[in-house]
Design a protein around this motif. Structure first.
Motif, short mmCIF file in Angstrom:
data_model
loop_
_atom_site.label_atom_id
_atom_site.label_comp_id
_atom_site.label_asym_id
_atom_site.label_seq_id
_atom_site.Cartn_x
_atom_site.Cartn_y
_atom_site.Cartn_z
N LEU A 109 -7.98 -31.85 -44.14
CA LEU A 109 -7.11 -30.68 -44.11
C LEU A 109 -7.32 -29.91 -42.83
N TYR A 110 -6.20 -29.42 -42.29
CA TYR A 110 -6.26 -28.51 -41.14
C TYR A 110 -5.23 -27.42 -41.37
N LYS A 111 -5.70 -26.20 -41.58
CA LYS A 111 -4.82 -25.05 -41.83
C LYS A 111 -3.79 -25.36 -42.92
N HIS A 112 -4.28 -25.86 -44.04
CA HIS A 112 -3.47 -26.18 -45.22
C HIS A 112 -2.51 -27.34 -45.00
N LYS A 113 -2.65 -28.04 -43.90
CA LYS A 113 -1.84 -29.23 -43.67
C LYS A 113 -2.69 -30.47 -43.93
N LYS A 114 -2.05 -31.45 -44.53
CA LYS A 114 -2.73 -32.70 -44.86
C LYS A 114 -2.72 -33.62 -43.65
N VAL A 115 -3.88 -34.12 -43.29
CA VAL A 115 -4.03 -34.94 -42.09
C VAL A 115 -4.59 -36.31 -42.48
N ALA A 116 -3.95 -37.36 -42.00
CA ALA A 116 -4.44 -38.73 -42.22
C ALA A 116 -5.00 -39.27 -40.91
N LEU A 117 -6.26 -39.69 -40.94
CA LEU A 117 -6.91 -40.21 -39.74
C LEU A 117 -7.28 -41.67 -39.94
N SER A 118 -6.95 -42.48 -38.95
CA SER A 118 -7.37 -43.88 -38.99
C SER A 118 -7.49 -44.41 -37.57
N HIS A 119 -8.22 -45.51 -37.44
CA HIS A 119 -8.31 -46.12 -36.12
C HIS A 119 -6.93 -46.56 -35.65
N GLY A 120 -6.19 -47.22 -36.54
CA GLY A 120 -4.83 -47.63 -36.19
C GLY A 120 -4.55 -49.10 -36.43
N ASP A 121 -5.55 -49.85 -36.90
CA ASP A 121 -5.31 -51.28 -37.14
C ASP A 121 -5.21 -51.58 -38.63
N ASN A 122 -4.77 -50.59 -39.41
CA ASN A 122 -4.49 -50.82 -40.83
C ASN A 122 -2.98 -50.97 -41.04
N PHE A 123 -2.58 -51.22 -42.29
CA PHE A 123 -1.17 -51.48 -42.62
C PHE A 123 -0.64 -52.61 -41.72
N THR A 124 -1.34 -53.71 -41.78
CA THR A 124 -1.05 -54.87 -40.93
C THR A 124 -0.76 -56.09 -41.80
N PRO A 125 -0.28 -57.19 -41.20
CA PRO A 125 -0.02 -58.40 -41.99
C PRO A 125 -1.27 -58.91 -42.71
N LYS A 126 -1.04 -59.64 -43.79
CA LYS A 126 -2.12 -60.16 -44.63
C LYS A 126 -3.10 -61.01 -43.82
N SER A 127 -2.56 -61.77 -42.88
CA SER A 127 -3.42 -62.64 -42.08
C SER A 127 -4.44 -61.84 -41.28
N TYR A 128 -4.03 -60.67 -40.77
CA TYR A 128 -4.96 -59.83 -40.03
C TYR A 128 -5.99 -59.21 -40.96
N ASP A 129 -5.57 -58.85 -42.17
CA ASP A 129 -6.52 -58.31 -43.16
C ASP A 129 -7.61 -59.34 -43.47
N ILE A 130 -7.21 -60.60 -43.62
CA ILE A 130 -8.18 -61.66 -43.89
C ILE A 130 -9.13 -61.82 -42.71
N TYR A 131 -8.58 -61.82 -41.51
CA TYR A 131 -9.39 -61.91 -40.29
C TYR A 131 -10.42 -60.78 -40.25
N CYS A 132 -9.99 -59.57 -40.57
CA CYS A 132 -10.89 -58.42 -40.55
C CYS A 132 -12.03 -58.58 -41.55
N LYS A 133 -11.73 -59.11 -42.71
CA LYS A 133 -12.78 -59.33 -43.71
C LYS A 133 -13.77 -60.38 -43.24
N VAL A 134 -13.27 -61.42 -42.60
CA VAL A 134 -14.15 -62.50 -42.12
C VAL A 134 -15.10 -61.99 -41.05
N ILE A 135 -14.57 -61.28 -40.05
CA ILE A 135 -15.43 -60.86 -38.93
C ILE A 135 -16.41 -59.76 -39.33
N ARG A 136 -16.18 -59.11 -40.49
CA ARG A 136 -17.09 -58.07 -40.97
C ARG A 136 -18.06 -58.59 -42.03
N ASN A 137 -17.96 -59.86 -42.35
CA ASN A 137 -18.77 -60.44 -43.41
C ASN A 137 -20.25 -60.45 -43.02
N LYS A 138 -21.05 -59.71 -43.75
CA LYS A 138 -22.46 -59.54 -43.39
C LYS A 138 -23.25 -60.86 -43.39
#
Length: 232
Positions: A109-138
């Motif tokens: 929140l900023y002065k009663h306004k709702k703020v959405a913060l993200s890096h910017g690589d979300n809401f992407t195709p399924k293939s990219y989501d899978i790639y992201c899960k793979v490269i983050r796999n501990k």
């Protein structure tokens, strides 16, 4: 309860820190010396050219910055939105609010306004989501670190990334920004990732792309509802 964005909050994005791009180190040192005054910092992702807690080579290579961030986090509220070059960071920054990709956007929140913060690589195709899960796999990252004899894998990654050209004008960015605004239920959308440093208003919804610190040599300060770009 939502995070409150403070007046004069500072947003920094996409510094891609490496031996060529030193801007993030300069910024942190200026904050430490109070040349840059900060009570609240938002790191919008891709602050390092690459780092994860499992990658010992990159942790060691970036130790000076890790120490600086941890020192600053004792007196300054720091929010770190993981990007596609920096992830699995929680153990590296015990006093920092680290937000994983899957937990973005972070709603604030900023002065009663709702703020959405993200890096910017979300809401992407399924293939990219899978790639992201793979490269983050501990387990996978720990295994790669185990077989990284003489750091040959890490050095290959490092010197490949350092040669990349990452600063360019994104033609058609306004169209992309308008589409992305539709993904968020908020008054303001703040992202990094795209290295454009532009702001748009779409049907009373405000889209702010934080400039790349390494490309534009700028960070952003929120003051009286204005996102002001400040030269490093």
């Amino acid at each position: 309860m939502f995070l409150n964005i403070k007046e004069n909050a500072i947003f920094v994005a996409d510094s891609h820190y490496n031996e060529r791009n030193q801007e993030f180190l300069i910024f942190l040192e200026k904050v430490k010396s109070k040349e840059i005054k900060a009570e609240q910092l938002f790191f919008m992702g891709d602050m390092f050219d690459f780092i994860s807690e499992e990658s010992k080579y990159f942790v060691k290579r970036n130790q000076k910055l890790l120490n600086l961030i941890n020192e600053l986090s004792k007196t300054i509220q720091i929010v770190y939105l993981e990007g596609n070059h920096d992830y699995n960071l929680s153990s590296l920054f015990p006093n920092v609010l680290v937000v994983k990709r899957e937990n973005q956007p972070l709603i604030a929140l900023y002065k009663h306004k709702k703020v959405a913060l993200s890096h910017g690589d979300n809401f992407t195709p399924k293939s990219y989501d899978i790639y992201c899960k793979v490269i983050r796999n501990k387990p996978l990252l720990n295994f790669l670190n185990f077989i990284d004899f003489n750091n040959f894998i890490s050095k290959k990654i490092y010197y490949t990334l350092i040669k990349k050209t990452i600063c360019s004008d994104f033609k058609g960015f306004e169209t992309l920004a308008k589409r992305r605004v539709g993904y968020f239920n908020s008054d303001i959308v703040i992202e990094g990732h795209f290295h454009q440093g532009k702001e748009f208003l779409f049907d009373n919804k405000r889209y702010v792309n934080i400039p790349s610190l390494c490309c534009s040599k700028e960070y952003t300060k929120l003051e009286n509802e204005k996102f002001i770009k400040v030269k490093l």
